[in-house]
Design an enzyme around this catalytic site. Sequence first.
Site, PDB file in Angstrom:
ATOM      1  N   PHE A  28     -14.087   2.274   4.780  1.00 61.37           N
ATOM      2  CA  PHE A  28     -13.043   1.726   3.902  1.00 61.37           C
ATOM      3  C   PHE A  28     -12.671   2.727   2.805  1.00 61.37           C
ATOM      4  CE2 PHE A  28     -10.919  -1.214   1.087  1.00 61.37           C
ATOM      5  CZ  PHE A  28     -10.278  -2.039   1.994  1.00 61.37           C
ATOM      6  N   VAL A  29     -11.383   2.882   2.579  1.00 63.66           N
ATOM      7  CA  VAL A  29     -10.915   3.827   1.553  1.00 63.66           C
ATOM      8  C   VAL A  29     -10.016   3.131   0.532  1.00 63.66           C
ATOM      9  CG1 VAL A  29     -11.050   5.890   3.011  1.00 63.66           C
ATOM     10  CG2 VAL A  29      -8.961   4.536   3.019  1.00 63.66           C
TER      11      VAL A  29
ATOM     12  N   ASP B 275      -4.925   1.159  10.820  1.00 63.96           N
ATOM     13  CA  ASP B 275      -6.334   0.884  11.099  1.00 63.96           C
ATOM     14  C   ASP B 275      -6.433   0.359  12.536  1.00 63.96           C
ATOM     15  OD1 ASP B 275      -9.054   0.386  10.572  1.00 63.96           O
ATOM     16  OD2 ASP B 275      -8.651  -1.576   9.720  1.00 63.96           O
TER      17      ASP B 275
ATOM     18  N   ARG C  55      -5.535   0.820  -6.648  1.00 64.48           N
ATOM     19  CA  ARG C  55      -4.282   1.402  -6.148  1.00 64.48           C
ATOM     20  C   ARG C  55      -3.813   2.529  -7.064  1.00 64.48           C
ATOM     21  NH1 ARG C  55      -2.293  -2.032  -2.117  1.00 64.48           N
ATOM     22  NH2 ARG C  55      -2.524  -4.257  -2.462  1.00 64.48           N
TER      23      ARG C  55
ATOM     24  N   ASP D 159      -5.876  -0.389  -1.750  1.00 66.42           N
ATOM     25  CA  ASP D 159      -6.669  -1.247  -2.623  1.00 66.42           C
ATOM     26  C   ASP D 159      -7.948  -1.744  -1.974  1.00 66.42           C
ATOM     27  OD1 ASP D 159      -5.241  -3.034  -0.770  1.00 66.42           O
ATOM     28  OD2 ASP D 159      -6.140  -4.622  -1.963  1.00 66.42           O
TER      29      ASP D 159
ATOM     30  N   GLY E 266       0.764  -1.249   0.000  1.00 63.21           N
ATOM     31  CA  GLY E 266       0.000   0.000   0.000  1.00 63.21           C
ATOM     32  C   GLY E 266       0.790   1.291   0.000  1.00 63.21           C
TER      33      GLY E 266
ATOM     34  N   GLU F  42       3.731   3.685   6.300  1.00 57.55           N
ATOM     35  CA  GLU F  42       2.514   2.913   6.050  1.00 57.55           C
ATOM     36  C   GLU F  42       1.540   3.715   5.203  1.00 57.55           C
ATOM     37  OE1 GLU F  42       0.978   0.288   6.094  1.00 57.55           O
ATOM     38  OE2 GLU F  42       1.251  -0.947   7.866  1.00 57.55           O
ATOM     39  N   ASP F  43       0.679   3.011   4.464  1.00 57.32           N
ATOM     40  CA  ASP F  43      -0.413   3.683   3.775  1.00 57.32           C
ATOM     41  C   ASP F  43      -1.502   4.071   4.778  1.00 57.32           C
ATOM     42  OD1 ASP F  43      -1.083   1.025   4.247  1.00 57.32           O
ATOM     43  OD2 ASP F  43      -2.045   0.703   2.311  1.00 57.32           O
TER      44      ASP F  43
ATOM     45  N   LYS G  82      -7.022   5.730  11.093  1.00 62.94           N
ATOM     46  CA  LYS G  82      -8.415   5.650  11.547  1.00 62.94           C
ATOM     47  C   LYS G  82      -8.396   5.537  13.062  1.00 62.94           C
ATOM     48  CE  LYS G  82     -10.016   3.015   7.501  1.00 62.94           C
ATOM     49  NZ  LYS G  82     -10.492   1.687   7.038  1.00 62.94           N
TER      50      LYS G  82
HETATM   51  P1  IMP Z   1      -4.010  -2.596  10.672  1.00 64.29           P
HETATM   52  O1  IMP Z   1      -3.049  -3.718  10.939  1.00 64.29           O
HETATM   53  O2  IMP Z   1      -5.401  -2.975  11.123  1.00 64.29           O
HETATM   54  O3  IMP Z   1      -3.581  -1.276  11.257  1.00 64.29           O
HETATM   55  O4  IMP Z   1      -4.197  -2.394   9.133  1.00 64.29           O
HETATM   56  C1  IMP Z   1      -3.233  -2.712   8.290  1.00 64.29           C
HETATM   57  C2  IMP Z   1      -3.582  -2.848   6.869  1.00 64.29           C
HETATM   58  O5  IMP Z   1      -4.983  -3.052   6.587  1.00 64.29           O
HETATM   59  C3  IMP Z   1      -3.235  -1.610   6.129  1.00 64.29           C
HETATM   60  O6  IMP Z   1      -1.844  -1.500   5.896  1.00 64.29           O
HETATM   61  C4  IMP Z   1      -4.014  -1.811   4.859  1.00 64.29           C
HETATM   62  O7  IMP Z   1      -3.317  -2.652   3.982  1.00 64.29           O
HETATM   63  C5  IMP Z   1      -5.274  -2.491   5.327  1.00 64.29           C
HETATM   64  N1  IMP Z   1      -6.377  -1.516   5.451  1.00 64.29           N
HETATM   65  C6  IMP Z   1      -6.943  -1.067   6.582  1.00 64.29           C
HETATM   66  N2  IMP Z   1      -7.924  -0.188   6.320  1.00 64.29           N
HETATM   67  C7  IMP Z   1      -7.959  -0.069   4.972  1.00 64.29           C
HETATM   68  C8  IMP Z   1      -8.778   0.717   4.070  1.00 64.29           C
HETATM   69  O8  IMP Z   1      -9.685   1.490   4.443  1.00 64.29           O
HETATM   70  N3  IMP Z   1      -8.501   0.573   2.749  1.00 64.29           N
HETATM   71  C9  IMP Z   1      -7.518  -0.244   2.264  1.00 64.29           C
HETATM   72  N4  IMP Z   1      -6.746  -0.994   3.075  1.00 64.29           N
HETATM   73  C10 IMP Z   1      -6.972  -0.901   4.423  1.00 64.29           C
HETATM   74 MG    MG Z   2      -0.823  -1.954   4.146  1.00 66.36          MG
END
Ligand code: IMP
Ligand code: MG
Length: 179
Positions: A153-154, A104, A166, A160, A46, A100-101, A132
């Site tokens: 979700f974005v 979450d 992407r 993606d 991402g 990071e992109d 978020k």
């Molecule tokens: P986390 O481990 O929950 O913080 O999230 C990690 C990964 O979930 C991110 O690096 C993204 O790849 C994916 N992700 C979380 N939210 C989104 C979203 O809204 N759109 C796209 N990918 C997301």
């Molecule tokens: Mg990611």
Amino acid sequence: MIKVEREKLKPIFSKPIIKKRVNELANDINIKFANKNPIFIGVLNGSFIFLSDLLRRLEIDCEVDFIKVASYNGILSTGKIKTNDEIIRNLENRHLIIVEDIIDTGRTIQYLLKFFKRMNPSSITIMTLLHKPKSLKIKLNIDYIGFEISPDFVVGYGLDYNQKFRNLDSIYYLRELAK
Ligand code: IMP
Ligand code: MG
């Protein structure tokens, strides 16, 4: 097959807005990391667009590497993550900036922090384009955040949905996940 048509995309951050924010972040890094030769570590897939735009705004000496992180199905319940750890060079006494992109739940970055701390860097900085805050499941200090967003979700600008979108140069909410 899950199908999302383009009309379900609701714009939130346009190309010029993203550009402006990326410039601001780059300016902060230019000041904070002058003479530190930091290593940027992009979390694939991402972050690749964000990191490539950010890097071209930097005027300091720096290096770049990437780490590929994949979550197993059910990451939200299990938190299990795997990575291609063999790519990483000697990071001892280096300043790392993990890029990071989106953060979450925070579980991916939590895993990466633990992973990189073992390599005895001088410092670890966390930078994410999107965050978020309402979804965060752990206690986490994020050093640089592009934009805070709601838990919806974005996609776009590297992010993606089922590997699609992407390539969009703006960031969009998905209005719904149509079946
Ligand atoms: P986390 O481990 O929950 O913080 O999230 C990690 C990964 O979930 C991110 O690096 C993204 O790849 C994916 N992700 C979380 N939210 C989104 C979203 O809204 N759109 C796209 N990918 C997301
Ligand atoms: Mg990611």
